[in-house]
Structures are given as C-alpha cells and as structure tokens.
Design an enzyme around this catalytic site. Structure first.
Site, short mmCIF file in Angstrom:
data_model
loop_
_atom_site.label_atom_id
_atom_site.label_comp_id
_atom_site.label_asym_id
_atom_site.label_seq_id
_atom_site.Cartn_x
_atom_site.Cartn_y
_atom_site.Cartn_z
CG PHE A 5 -1.87 1.20 1.19
CD1 PHE A 5 -3.05 1.12 0.48
CD2 PHE A 5 -1.56 2.39 1.84
CE1 PHE A 5 -3.93 2.20 0.41
CE2 PHE A 5 -2.42 3.47 1.78
CZ PHE A 5 -3.61 3.39 1.06
CG ASP A 44 5.74 3.54 1.56
OD1 ASP A 44 5.84 4.26 2.57
OD2 ASP A 44 4.67 3.36 0.96
CE LYS A 63 0.28 5.72 7.72
NZ LYS A 63 -1.08 6.13 8.05
#
Length: 380
Positions: A122, A207, A236
C-alpha cells in the site's frame, strides 16, 4: 444527515480531546489508543514539546511558499539525512505525496518508467501511488492506472530476480507491509532486493511512511536490514499528527529535481517544520529508540504467552511497536467489542488485528491492552 462524502467507514466514536495514550470522546468516555491516528501520533496526543513548538511558531508566521528561504526546512532536513542513507530532502504534506515524488524522481533520474512493487503493498490513493499499490480492491472503479507497474509476490526473491532488468527504473518496497497485514520482509529477501537493484543500476525506493520515525525501534525500518536505499519516503509520524511528509534521497539524484521539476505549495511550511523538528528531536534519541524496541518485544512476548491457547490465533508478528495478530477469521467484530471496552485498535486486511500504540506507551498500558484482547479472544 452528513454532508461529507462517505469515503470512510467511520466508527461511532467522536473525539473531544486526547492526551498521551488516552482519547476522550464527547460523552466523556476514555479509550486507550492503540491506533495512534494510524501510526501517526508516535509521541502520543498533545505532546508537550510538539505543542509548544507549534504555539511558539503560530504567532510568528505560517506560510510564505517555497519561493523563500525557510531555515527550519534546512534544520529538519539535516536531522533526517544525519539519521538515514540520504543526502537531500524534499518536503510535502502526506505519505501519498511522498510516494508520488519518489516515483517522479526515479523516472526523471533514470529516464525509465517501469517500476516493480509487491502484492499486498500500500503506497497511497492518488493516481500514481495507487498504481504502485499491489491491491486490487484499491484499484477498483478508477479505470486505467499508470502503466508499467508490476506487482511481485512479497518475500519471493526469485520473482524479483526474474523480473528485474536494466529496463526497470526502481523497485518500491515496504520492509514491513502495514496495510497488507503487518507482513515482515525476510532478511534474505530485503537484502537480496537491495543487491539486485545495485547490480542492475535500479533505484531502491523504501516506503517508510508507516515504519519510519521510530515505529520499529530504529529511526527507519530499513535499518534493521543493513541496506542503503536511494529514496526513503516518510510522513505519518514525522509531525506527530501535523500534516507533513517528505522524501530523503541520495546525492546522485540531486540534479533530477532541479527548479521547476517538482513542487508543493504547502510542503515544508513553518508549522509543519516546527512540529517535525520537535518530534524527531525526541524520537531519534538512542535511549528513546531502545525503549521502543524493548517495549515492542515485551508486547509481542506477552501476546504470545496469553494467546498461545487461543485456537483462532495463527501468528503474532511485527517489529518495535508495529504488531499484527493474525486470526483464522475476520477481526472487524472484535474491534467494536474492544472499543466498547475502552481499547482502540486497527485491522490490516480482514484477518489481522493491528496494534500501533504511541511510542510513549507504558508496560502497564500494554498489559491492560493485552488483557482486553484476551477477553475478546475468549468470546470467539
């Protein structure tokens, strides 16, 4: 009747305030928060130093655009490069934007367009980051994606060997697949992918949107494997809840992002940099990171001990305070029961209970969470 697009399957909880690992809803009910805003509030809610940094900045200046010199960007970038394999930083506002920037940088630098990523990965919901995501459910309904992405089986080095050629611009990988089920990359697999990239002159993009900024007990998750990515994507936890993201790249990529090649109106604004600087100064402390690793091991060991006789539990996996418990059935009903009993948790795929508490969580709070999880397991 809501006037919001129904893009989220929202819970029945409306938050009034939060402090540390606790959230309080509008009815005054308290919850132990093991979601951290989906692995975002790594220092917990309303951390004193982050709050103060934002308060100090808010009365000075918020935004001038990137036409101006912004010294705070240089300070934050210097910290990020000091603790990573990169030498240059570009700031944006989110993880999806960071991954978009990484895709553009890889294509611009190499002059190639094919990118390998992995099944169940994702990387975001913008068109480019969605194209990099190896999940059909994310793609459905949006028509043709960006071309030249290929999704390989995760933890299958032979599949990468067969697919990687000199025509590939980059391999894009999560060292732990968060949304894909808290699936941990095997050491031989991650190191093997890095070696293949070096052998073929292919860029390695890691990532770190979910695994970065201390979540696994190191500044970045890839550091558990001793590899050296060309591009690292972060977001994040970088701002402890304030929207901020970025990519960290090696020096040889500098010229590909020359003036006019990429940009972000709000990226790296004064408030974002104030939050990021205060956050990483706390988290990148070696003592703090060692405590994260210790608490993560304690959490996993306690779950393993308490759930060893629960037939529906198939595995417990994770690094640091990014933990998944895999069941042989869907866990969504369990989430509601946990909320009713004061614990907030997440799913990662239909059968995985995902636990990502703030990194400041105490062992007593971990024990309370495990107690509540055990109670729910006994009802399965």
């Amino acid at each position: 009747m809501s006037v919001l697009f129904p893009t989220y399957a929202r819970w029945e909880v409306a938050v009034k305030e939060g402090k540390g690992t606790t959230i309080i809803d509008v009815n005054g009910k308290s919850y132990l928060d093991f979601t951290s805003g989906i692995a975002v509030c790594n220092l917990g809610h309303c951390h004193e130093k982050v709050n103060q940094a934002l308060k100090d900045q808010v009365d000075k200046v918020w935004h001038v655009s990137n036409l101006f010199q912004i010294e705070a960007q240089e300070r934050v970038a210097s910290i990020l490069t000091e603790y990573s394999s990169g030498e240059y930083v570009f700031f944006c506002n989110s993880g999806a934007e960071a991954n978009e920037a990484a895709i553009k940088l890889a294509r611009k630098h190499t002059g190639k367009y094919k990118i390998l990523s992995f099944q169940q990965s994702f990387h975001g919901r913008t068109l480019g980051s969605m194209s990099a995501t190896g999940q059909d459910k994310v793609h459905q309904g949006f028509g043709p994606l960006l071309q030249d992405f290929k999704y390989l089986p995760y933890n299958d080095l032979d599949a990468v060997k067969d697919a990687i050629t000199d025509e590939i611009a980059a391999v894009m990988i999560e060292v732990i697949q968060g949304e894909g089920g808290v699936r941990i990359g095997n050491e031989d697999f991650i190191k093997g992918v890095a070696s293949l990239c070096e052998e073929h002159g292919v860029l390695l993009i890691v990532d770190e949107v979910q695994t970065g900024i201390g979540r696994t007990g190191k500044p970045f998750g890839y550091q558990h494997y001793g590899i050296s990515p060309d591009i690292i994507c972060v977001a994040k936890g970088l701002g402890n809840g304030f929207p901020v993201g970025g990519i960290i790249g090696k020096g040889h990529l500098k010229e590909a992002f020359s003036p006019g090649s990429h940009g972000s109106t709000f990226g790296g604004n004064f408030l974002a940099m104030a939050a990021a600087e205060a956050t990483i100064n706390e988290i990148f402390n070696p003592t703090f990171l060692a405590e994260v690793e210790e608490k993560g091991n304690y959490f996993k060991d306690l779950l393993a001990e308490k759930l060893k006789n629960v037939p529906s539990v198939q595995s417990i996996q994770g690094k640091g305070l990014m933990i998944g418990v895999t069941f042989d059935q869907e866990v969504a009903p369990m989430l509601k029961d946990l909320r009713d009993n004061g614990l907030l948790a997440l799913v990662a795929g239909p059968n995985v209970l995902r636990l990502v508490p703030p990194l400041i969580v105490t062992k007593e709070e971990i024990e309370k969470a495990v107690e509540l999880i055990v109670e729910q397991c006994e009802k399965l």
